[in-house]
Design a protein around this motif. Structure first.
Motif, PDB file in Angstrom:
ATOM      1  N   ALA A  63      79.542  24.419  35.241  1.00 50.06           N
ATOM      2  CA  ALA A  63      78.876  25.413  34.389  1.00 50.06           C
ATOM      3  C   ALA A  63      79.005  25.087  32.903  1.00 50.06           C
ATOM      4  CB  ALA A  63      79.457  26.802  34.663  1.00 50.06           C
ATOM      5  N   LYS A  64      80.075  24.362  32.522  1.00 48.21           N
ATOM      6  CA  LYS A  64      80.328  24.058  31.116  1.00 48.21           C
ATOM      7  C   LYS A  64      80.359  22.543  30.930  1.00 48.21           C
ATOM      8  CE  LYS A  64      82.943  26.285  28.437  1.00 48.21           C
ATOM      9  NZ  LYS A  64      84.134  26.782  27.700  1.00 48.21           N
ATOM     10  N   THR A  65      79.347  22.015  30.309  1.00 43.27           N
ATOM     11  CA  THR A  65      79.229  20.558  30.209  1.00 43.27           C
ATOM     12  C   THR A  65      80.189  19.947  29.188  1.00 43.27           C
ATOM     13  OG1 THR A  65      77.428  20.819  28.591  1.00 43.27           O
ATOM     14  CG2 THR A  65      76.805  20.604  30.921  1.00 43.27           C
ATOM     15  N   ASN A  66      80.830  20.771  28.357  1.00 45.66           N
ATOM     16  CA  ASN A  66      81.769  20.211  27.382  1.00 45.66           C
ATOM     17  C   ASN A  66      83.198  20.139  27.906  1.00 45.66           C
ATOM     18  OD1 ASN A  66      82.208  23.019  27.301  1.00 45.66           O
ATOM     19  ND2 ASN A  66      82.927  22.918  25.178  1.00 45.66           N
ATOM     20  N   VAL A  67      83.441  20.612  29.126  1.00 46.63           N
ATOM     21  CA  VAL A  67      84.771  20.535  29.726  1.00 46.63           C
ATOM     22  C   VAL A  67      85.073  19.093  30.110  1.00 46.63           C
ATOM     23  CG1 VAL A  67      86.149  21.152  31.745  1.00 46.63           C
ATOM     24  CG2 VAL A  67      84.842  22.903  30.541  1.00 46.63           C
ATOM     25  N   VAL A 117      91.819  29.522  35.442  1.00 50.50           N
ATOM     26  CA  VAL A 117      91.067  28.422  34.842  1.00 50.50           C
ATOM     27  C   VAL A 117      89.858  28.925  34.040  1.00 50.50           C
ATOM     28  CG1 VAL A 117      89.667  26.379  35.335  1.00 50.50           C
ATOM     29  CG2 VAL A 117      91.899  26.653  36.427  1.00 50.50           C
ATOM     30  N   PRO A 118      88.942  29.718  34.617  1.00 47.31           N
ATOM     31  CA  PRO A 118      87.833  30.209  33.791  1.00 47.31           C
ATOM     32  C   PRO A 118      88.283  31.166  32.703  1.00 47.31           C
ATOM     33  CG  PRO A 118      87.784  31.218  35.972  1.00 47.31           C
ATOM     34  CD  PRO A 118      88.809  30.144  36.033  1.00 47.31           C
ATOM     35  N   ALA A 119      89.382  31.881  32.929  1.00 46.34           N
ATOM     36  CA  ALA A 119      89.863  32.837  31.918  1.00 46.34           C
ATOM     37  C   ALA A 119      90.371  32.116  30.671  1.00 46.34           C
ATOM     38  CB  ALA A 119      90.954  33.721  32.510  1.00 46.34           C
ATOM     39  N   ILE A 120      91.148  31.061  30.847  1.00 39.90           N
ATOM     40  CA  ILE A 120      91.645  30.354  29.667  1.00 39.90           C
ATOM     41  C   ILE A 120      90.530  29.546  29.009  1.00 39.90           C
ATOM     42  CG2 ILE A 120      94.013  30.301  30.499  1.00 39.90           C
ATOM     43  CD1 ILE A 120      93.681  27.372  31.209  1.00 39.90           C
ATOM     44  N   ALA A 121      89.536  29.130  29.793  1.00 40.57           N
ATOM     45  CA  ALA A 121      88.384  28.439  29.204  1.00 40.57           C
ATOM     46  C   ALA A 121      87.601  29.364  28.287  1.00 40.57           C
ATOM     47  CB  ALA A 121      87.475  27.889  30.304  1.00 40.57           C
ATOM     48  N   ALA A 122      87.553  30.651  28.624  1.00 45.12           N
ATOM     49  CA  ALA A 122      86.827  31.630  27.807  1.00 45.12           C
ATOM     50  C   ALA A 122      87.588  31.993  26.536  1.00 45.12           C
ATOM     51  CB  ALA A 122      86.550  32.882  28.621  1.00 45.12           C
ATOM     52  N   HIS A 123      88.899  31.728  26.533  1.00 44.42           N
ATOM     53  CA  HIS A 123      89.720  32.007  25.350  1.00 44.42           C
ATOM     54  C   HIS A 123      89.600  30.853  24.365  1.00 44.42           C
ATOM     55  CE1 HIS A 123      93.193  32.985  22.872  1.00 44.42           C
ATOM     56  NE2 HIS A 123      93.661  31.763  23.092  1.00 44.42           N
ATOM     57  N   LYS A 124      89.257  31.137  23.125  1.00 41.08           N
ATOM     58  CA  LYS A 124      89.121  30.091  22.113  1.00 41.08           C
ATOM     59  C   LYS A 124      90.463  29.865  21.426  1.00 41.08           C
ATOM     60  CE  LYS A 124      84.840  29.622  23.048  1.00 41.08           C
ATOM     61  NZ  LYS A 124      84.436  28.448  23.865  1.00 41.08           N
TER      62      LYS A 124
END
Length: 333
Positions: free
Chosen positions: A42-46, A169-176
């Motif tokens: 879903a996130k191409t910059n990961v 994993v998605p939760a920490i990805a959403a945290h900047k």
């Protein structure tokens, strides 16, 4: 001089156990690796980065799915952190893996100066936290939470099972911003209720209520706390379990509210030294709020720990369910 040779067969034990699951316990294979793959779709910059430990941090699953977004930096943890910082500056969201000792002790200054100071969006996910390997002080990260809690801008996470990791994993990805997360790898126990549990950054979760004692726990000690509560129930001891997956920022509101309930001993259980971890964070929160209660810690001692098989070490240092149950009964007597 003749030497005496012991002819008795020696018992073979494994110092490093791939999973901390008990016999017959339900497990899931590599929840972090699979969750990161789903996120990256879903996130191409990961991107995934490691220091020669892709196989041992479950990042090899990501590497197989996204080889063009996988960076193997070799045994150079300082370089790993510096490169992650640089790639973050260019718009990538690096998920960096290694062993907890190598990130928090060997590469601490590089994390501090190149990632945390600039508040970069780098997620540092580290295997073998606390006493989850028997290889001795070189690999036992018994003080990692204390080190990372002290770093400005750093969020600190200690998940307890496969579901916690998958949702983390998605939760920490959403945290900047930078995150340090402990990682359970391999065959990870599944102990949380999928229908009733949802990981939330900065939120503690009451998993079980009880009137005699409240165990505030994180990481694998939440699993042990649930086992302990179940064992004590047969002795008519009613124990509540409050799971605290986010060590920093701490959910002081929930902890204080639950600790204020009269008649309950508060016990903090953590797979970490007694210094600088969840126990001290909870104690500070309670003291600052003027909460008066009987307080105990289940944690690792302030010393270099022995090497050996994990079940033996967990009993020796008081973090197994059997020893926890015996100690709590004694404290409540």
């Amino acid at each position: 001089m003749n030497s005496v040779v012991d002819k008795k067969p020696r018992l073979k034990t494994s110092a490093m156990i791939a999973s901390i699951a008990g016999e017959g316990q339900v497990t899931r294979s590599a929840p972090f690796g699979h969750a990161l793959v789903e996120l990256a779709r879903a996130k191409t910059n990961v991107i995934g980065m490691t220091a020669d430990l892709g196989k041992y941090t479950d990042l090899h699953i990501f590497a197989k799915e996204f080889p063009e977004r996988y960076y193997q930096m070799g045994m150079a943890e300082q370089l790993l952190m510096g490169a992650a910082a640089g790639l973050s500056h260019e718009g990538a969201q690096p998920f960096v893996t290694t062993y907890a000792v190598f990130a928090t002790r060997r590469a601490y200054d590089f994390i501090h100066q190149t990632i945390a100071e600039d508040n970069l969006d780098v997620k540092i996910v580290c295997a073998l936290p606390g006493l989850t390997t028997g290889y001795g002080p070189s690999h036992q990260a018994a003080e990692d939470l204390a080190l990372m809690r002290a770093m400005p801008n750093m969020m600190v996470i200690d998940p307890c099972d496969a579901l916690d990791i998958e949702q983390m994993v998605p939760a920490i990805a959403a945290h900047k911003g930078p995150v340090y997360a402990r990682l359970l790898r391999g065959n990870v126990p599944a102990v949380l209720d999928e229908c009733n549990y949802q990981f939330e950054l900065g939120k503690a979760k009451m998993l079980r209520d009880g009137n005699d004692a409240l165990i505030v726990s994180s990481g694998i000690m939440t699993m042990r706390a649930l086992e302990t509560a179940k064992a004590l129930a047969s002795d008519k001891v009613d124990v509540a379990v409050l799971h605290v997956p986010t060590i920093k920022p701490l959910d002081t509101e929930t902890i204080i509210r639950e600790a204020k309930r009269t008649g309950r001993m508060v016990i903090v259980a953590e797979n970490h030294t007694v210094i600088g971890g969840l126990g001290e964070a909870v104690a500070t929160a309670l003291l600052s709020a003027g909460v008066s209660c009987t307080f105990r810690q289940v944690a690792l001692p302030d010393e270099f720990l022995d090497a050996g098989a994990l079940p033996t070490l967990h009993d020796r240092y008081g973090i197994s369910a059997n020893v926890m149950a015996a100690n709590i009964k004694q404290w409540l007597a």
